[in-house]
Motif scaffolding. Structure first.
Motif, PDB file in Angstrom:
ATOM      1  N   LEU A 273       1.631  18.829   2.800  1.00 55.46           N
ATOM      2  CA  LEU A 273       0.487  19.613   3.251  1.00 55.46           C
ATOM      3  C   LEU A 273      -0.565  18.778   3.973  1.00 55.46           C
ATOM      4  N   CYS A 274      -0.570  17.452   3.769  1.00 54.38           N
ATOM      5  CA  CYS A 274      -1.539  16.581   4.439  1.00 54.38           C
ATOM      6  C   CYS A 274      -1.257  16.436   5.932  1.00 54.38           C
ATOM      7  N   LYS A 275      -0.016  16.637   6.316  1.00 56.12           N
ATOM      8  CA  LYS A 275       0.365  16.448   7.712  1.00 56.12           C
ATOM      9  C   LYS A 275      -0.351  17.408   8.651  1.00 56.12           C
ATOM     10  N   ASP A 276      -0.909  18.451   8.118  1.00 53.89           N
ATOM     11  CA  ASP A 276      -1.611  19.439   8.940  1.00 53.89           C
ATOM     12  C   ASP A 276      -3.045  19.034   9.250  1.00 53.89           C
TER      13      ASP A 276
ATOM     14  N   LEU B  49       0.872  -1.162   0.000  1.00 53.64           N
ATOM     15  CA  LEU B  49       0.000   0.000   0.000  1.00 53.64           C
ATOM     16  C   LEU B  49       0.914   1.218   0.000  1.00 53.64           C
ATOM     17  N   LYS B  50       1.143   1.762  -1.173  1.00 56.33           N
ATOM     18  CA  LYS B  50       2.090   2.873  -1.327  1.00 56.33           C
ATOM     19  C   LYS B  50       1.359   4.190  -1.113  1.00 56.33           C
ATOM     20  N   LEU B  51       1.278   4.554   0.129  1.00 55.33           N
ATOM     21  CA  LEU B  51       0.588   5.768   0.510  1.00 55.33           C
ATOM     22  C   LEU B  51       1.598   6.906   0.549  1.00 55.33           C
ATOM     23  N   GLU B  52       1.566   7.696  -0.475  1.00 55.91           N
ATOM     24  CA  GLU B  52       2.461   8.856  -0.538  1.00 55.91           C
ATOM     25  C   GLU B  52       1.614  10.113  -0.385  1.00 55.91           C
TER      26      GLU B  52
ATOM     27  N   TYR C 274      -4.379  12.541   8.762  1.00 55.27           N
ATOM     28  CA  TYR C 274      -3.039  12.071   8.409  1.00 55.27           C
ATOM     29  C   TYR C 274      -2.571  10.905   9.296  1.00 55.27           C
ATOM     30  N   PRO C 275      -2.602  11.035  10.620  1.00 53.64           N
ATOM     31  CA  PRO C 275      -2.140   9.899  11.452  1.00 53.64           C
ATOM     32  C   PRO C 275      -2.974   8.629  11.231  1.00 53.64           C
ATOM     33  N   THR C 276      -4.268   8.812  10.999  1.00 53.66           N
ATOM     34  CA  THR C 276      -5.135   7.654  10.758  1.00 53.66           C
ATOM     35  C   THR C 276      -4.726   6.952   9.459  1.00 53.66           C
ATOM     36  N   LEU C 277      -4.466   7.715   8.420  1.00 54.17           N
ATOM     37  CA  LEU C 277      -4.050   7.130   7.141  1.00 54.17           C
ATOM     38  C   LEU C 277      -2.735   6.371   7.298  1.00 54.17           C
TER      39      LEU C 277
END
Length: 148
Positions: A75-78, A68-71, A82-85
């Motif tokens: 900007l998503c870290k805000d 599962l290549k979640l890149e 994000y932590p759930t993903l």
């Protein structure tokens, strides 16, 4: 009704296929009820046994390589998701690994669902031995580009 099943059809149940194993189980029922007669050449059994493991190993290799290549961009870290993903990605890898381990155990023990169904088919089928005449005819068909 008389029926013959090619080895590749049987092996497909260990790989990526749209075929439904339950449909093959229906054939087992029909064989038990003697509504269908399945003919099985010894060559098919031998070919199946030779190729089962390779077919499974190829499928498992593809499963093991399916990451599962979640890149996610910076900007998503805000955002709160994000932590759930990231956690879901870790959980996917863990579940995939656990699944592969369980599958491997079943492969070694010949206890996959496909193993049981195919074993039932082999037991219910009318076995046809391969004789020298059949082998000679098969060689001729192969030499002219029309293999059995």
């Amino acid at each position: 009704m008389n029926l013959f099943i090619d080895t590749n059809i049987l092996l497909s149940f260990y790989h990526f296929t749209s075929e439904d194993l339950e449909e093959l189980n229906k054939l087992v029922v029909l064989l038990k009820q003697k509504k269908v007669k399945l003919y099985l050449l010894e060559q098919i059994v031998d070919e199946f046994q030779r190729n089962r493991e390779n077919k499974i190993m190829d499928a498992l290799k593809q499963l093991q390589e399916s990451r599962l290549k979640l890149e996610l961009p910076q900007l998503c870290k805000d955002f709160e998701e994000y932590p759930t993903l990231k956690e879901l990605q870790k959980e996917y890898e863990k579940q995939r690994s656990t699944s592969v381990d369980k599958i491997m155990k079943n492969v070694v023990e010949h206890t996959l669902k496909a193993d049981k169904t195919i074993k039932d088919l082999f037991e219910k089928a009318k076995r046809l031995p391969t004789d020298d005449d059949q082998m000679a005819k098969a060689r001729v068909r192969m030499e002219v580009g029309n293999p059995p």
